[in-house]
Design an enzyme around this catalytic site. Structure first.
Site, PDB file in Angstrom:
ATOM      1  N   PHE A 194       0.851  -1.207   0.000  1.00 51.87           N
ATOM      2  CA  PHE A 194       0.000   0.000   0.000  1.00 51.87           C
ATOM      3  C   PHE A 194       0.875   1.241   0.000  1.00 51.87           C
ATOM      4  CE2 PHE A 194      -2.547  -3.224   2.163  1.00 51.87           C
ATOM      5  CZ  PHE A 194      -3.732  -3.119   1.465  1.00 51.87           C
ATOM      6  N   HIS A 195       0.547   2.198  -0.836  1.00 55.46           N
ATOM      7  CA  HIS A 195       1.272   3.476  -0.764  1.00 55.46           C
ATOM      8  C   HIS A 195       0.460   4.676  -1.247  1.00 55.46           C
ATOM      9  CE1 HIS A 195       1.847   2.644  -5.017  1.00 55.46           C
ATOM     10  NE2 HIS A 195       2.098   3.932  -5.167  1.00 55.46           N
ATOM     11  N   ARG A 196      -0.777   4.461  -1.765  1.00 51.05           N
ATOM     12  CA  ARG A 196      -1.563   5.591  -2.298  1.00 51.05           C
ATOM     13  C   ARG A 196      -1.877   6.574  -1.180  1.00 51.05           C
ATOM     14  NH1 ARG A 196      -1.142   5.777  -7.394  1.00 51.05           N
ATOM     15  NH2 ARG A 196      -0.951   3.646  -8.070  1.00 51.05           N
ATOM     16  N   ARG A 227       6.697   5.813   2.039  1.00 51.44           N
ATOM     17  CA  ARG A 227       5.584   6.725   2.383  1.00 51.44           C
ATOM     18  C   ARG A 227       4.705   6.100   3.466  1.00 51.44           C
ATOM     19  NH1 ARG A 227       1.850  10.493   0.252  1.00 51.44           N
ATOM     20  NH2 ARG A 227       2.981  10.853  -1.657  1.00 51.44           N
ATOM     21  N   ASP A 271      -2.626  -1.416  -3.686  1.00 52.79           N
ATOM     22  CA  ASP A 271      -3.250  -0.245  -4.296  1.00 52.79           C
ATOM     23  C   ASP A 271      -2.364   0.294  -5.416  1.00 52.79           C
ATOM     24  OD1 ASP A 271      -1.210   0.947  -2.841  1.00 52.79           O
ATOM     25  OD2 ASP A 271      -2.517   2.108  -1.536  1.00 52.79           O
TER      26      ASP A 271
END
Ligand code: UD1
Length: 351
Positions: A194-196, A227, A271
């Site tokens: 996940f990084h969005r 992130r 994501d």
């Protein structure tokens, strides 16, 4: 002079086979790295794995907020393009480095080739969607990975003679290394990434991710994007994740290790944009933790991907289902870069 401009992990993976193909035709070229991704596991380690030479120059721009980075990238790229007397840039995907490069090149009249053009999520809350639409608007040649991208560009009024359906250079890279991918983890396991910003930049989003991870009662490997790690630390919830016995947190992996664990996994929750395509190509079930996708060809039943919307149980059922046969996506055959280079050589006798 032709210049490839890259800045992030996915850019390197998409650019490497095009650079290789141009080299095989003795085309003179340079590679400029903006520095957007700078940790060794997000940059140099990936280059080694995909057998790509270090970029000719690295602007090292990775400090400050997003606006400051974009501003500095535009300025730095423009200075570089003038210095080496560039007449054409090849840009990949939708990241901030790509957007900045398109502005810099357009500003000084350098021709722009956009690889992975026309993808649309129709969600302007995503920085990548804003980037994509702007990059396409100023590009001279639009190379597309799937038919939906061509349809989008036609709907937006782009001239058909500028667009070409060539396939997917990221899949070219994957096909090249496919035989080197080996099983690294015993037993049944899942992978998540996940990084969005919409998922990880707020506590509610992170907590939703934790609740999904709790529903999977099998081993989950979770390579954490920088992130995401920063946000998890900021919101003080790292212990909540560590407490989940089934979840194995790790640093971002090299390309070969990561593709290996994806290939032999029971399924993926992500994501990311690229991982939707890589899982579809390998026939691995994928649940994308987003409301939309700019890559509709990956959607079930043609691809292996479903979007996690308001009915998580249905999505998880998909994840726990048996692996599918590898879908046969038109032109995802390892030859997209060859097609790109043939078209470029046919259109530009100055190359
Ligand atoms: C960027 C792309 C995204 C792509 C992703 C792949 C944009 C708008 N987004 O998101 O489309 O899917 O790359 O990974 O360009 N950081 C590090 N080390 C690094 C890289 C980043 O610590 O090597 C930190 C940055 O300092 C920043 C945060 O991670 O605080 C986010 O990095 P950034 O490059 O802004 O965006 P990504 O989330 O990586």
């Amino acid at each position: 002079m032709l210049v490839h401009i890259v800045g992030t992990r996915p850019n390197f993976i998409k650019a490497a086979p095009v650079i290789r193909e141009l080299s095989s035709k003795n085309v003179e070229q340079l590679v400029l790295h903006t520095g957007q991704h700078y940790s060794s596991n997000m940059s140099n380690d990936i280059l080694k794995d995909i057998n790509m030479d270090r970029p000719n120059e690295n602007l090292g721009i990775n400090n400050g907020d997003r606006e400051e980075k974009i501003f500095n990238m535009i300025r730095g790229i423009e200075v570089y393009l003038k210095k080496i007397n560039a007449n054409m840039v090849v840009l990949y995907g939708d990241v901030d480095s790509t957007f900045s490069a398109s502005i810099a090149a357009k500003n000084i009249g350098v021709k722009i080739i956009h690889v992975e053009s026309g993808l649309r999520s129709f969600d302007l809350e995503m920085p990548e969607e804003v980037n994509r639409t702007n990059i396409d608007a100023v590009s001279d040649i639009l190379f597309c990975t799937e038919q939906s991208a061509i349809d989008n560009l036609i709907n937006e009024g782009f001239c058909k003679s500028k667009m070409f359906l060539v396939g997917n250079t990221m899949i070219d890279t994957l096909i090249k290394v496919n035989k080197q991918l080996t099983k690294k983890i015993d037993g049944i396991y899942y992978v998540c990434t996940f990084h969005r910003p919409s998922n990880v930049d707020n506590k509610e989003g992170l907590q939703k991710i934790i609740s999904i991870l709790k529903l999977i009662n099998k081993k989950v490997v979770f390579p954490i994007h920088p992130r995401t790690r920063k946000k998890i630390e900021t919101y003080g919830i790292i212990d909540e994740i560590k407490y989940l016995k089934n979840v194995k947190l790790c640093k971002p992996m090299g390309y070969l290790d990561f593709m290996s664990i994806i290939k032999y996994s029971a399924g993926v929750i992500t994501d990311s944009g690229g991982i939707q395509e890589e899982t579809t190509f390998m026939g691995v079930p994928c649940v994308t933790f987003r409301k939309n996708t700019e890559r509709p060809i990956t959607l079930y039943p043609y691809g292996t991907n479903v979007l996690l919307n308001s009915v998580p149980n249905v999505c998880l059922k998909h994840l726990f289902a048996k692996r599918q046969k590898q879908p046969n996506i038109p032109l995802w055959d390892g030859k997209a870069s060859q097609r790109i280079v043939d078209i470029l050589l046919g259109n530009y006798n100055t190359l």
